[in-house]
Design an enzyme around this catalytic site. Structure first.
Site: not given
Ligand SMILES: [Zn+2]
Length: 227
Positions: A13, A88, A127, A160, A171
């Protein structure tokens, strides 16, 4: 044009929102970035928000809603915006609609990014970010030339907390549980457009721009100057 990007974390996104933001000169409002700014501000709200993020939990509605509402009522959002990561939940979507109604506006298009759980895990858990200049890397797709070291500044690369594998899996689960109602809501409103996010980045961008063009030609569309 007021646009919402829906989809699980890691569905691409952010990349699409950036491309669209440039093409249409609309502010890209990422709830994740907004929340991180709040966390960095180290205020009471910031400390609270950090606790949720570190556990991979969603930040409570009321806190997020207040932060977003303040942002979309700013002057640069007069001609529209791209909301990425918000709403959300169904209740957040309803508050958003009420907020917009007060300024005689509404959401024009909602893009829903569908993607397999496996590819999300692969994208997110790989990442890495430079702790000194903030450059982004990916251990498979965009690796640094030296393991764990930034090509641009020699800084150390880190992961992260919310990109760690266990957190990512949690998540995604939480995301799907919370957004089912939301997807239905926008579908019923006739503004939901599904995006197959495993396609090429350029193909997706073109698809999004075509949809926006069509939406702006629909009767009842309020032209705020930018389409
Ligand atoms: Zn760096």
């Amino acid at each position: 044009m007021r646009i919402v990007f829906l989809g699980p974390p890691g569905a691409g996104k952010g990349t699409q929102a950036e491309a669209l933001s440039k093409a249409k000169r609309l502010p890209h409002i990422s709830s994740g970035n907004l929340l991180r700014e709040v966390v960095e501000s180290a205020t009471t709200t910031g400390v609270k928000v950090r606790e949720y993020i570190d556990k991979g939990l969603l930040v409570p509605d009321q806190i997020v809603v207040d932060i977003i509402r303040e942002r979309i009522l700013k002057n640069d959002c007069k001609n529209g915006f791209i909301l990425d990561g918000f709403p959300r939940t169904l209740s957040q979507a309803k508050v958003l609609d009420e907020t917009l109604k007060k300024i005689e506006s509404r959401i024009d298009v909602v893009f829903y990014f569908s993607v397999s759980k496996e590819s999300i895990v692969q994208r997110l858990s790989g990442r890495r970010i430079c702790n000194s200049c903030g450059a982004n890397y990916h251990i498979e797709y965009v690796p640094s030339s030296k393991d764990g070291v930034c090509d641009k500044c020699g800084g150390k690369l880190y992961q992260r907390t919310d990109d760690k594998l266990e957190t990512v899996v949690e998540r995604i689960k939480v995301y799907h549980e919370q957004t089912e109602d939301l997807v239905d809501y926008y579908k019923k409103n006739g503004i939901l457009k599904e995006i197959e996010s495993e396609s090429k980045i350029e193909t997706i961008t073109k698809n999004i721009l075509d949809t926006i063009k069509k939406a702006s030609q629909k009767p009842g569309f309020i032209n705020h100057g930018v389409v």
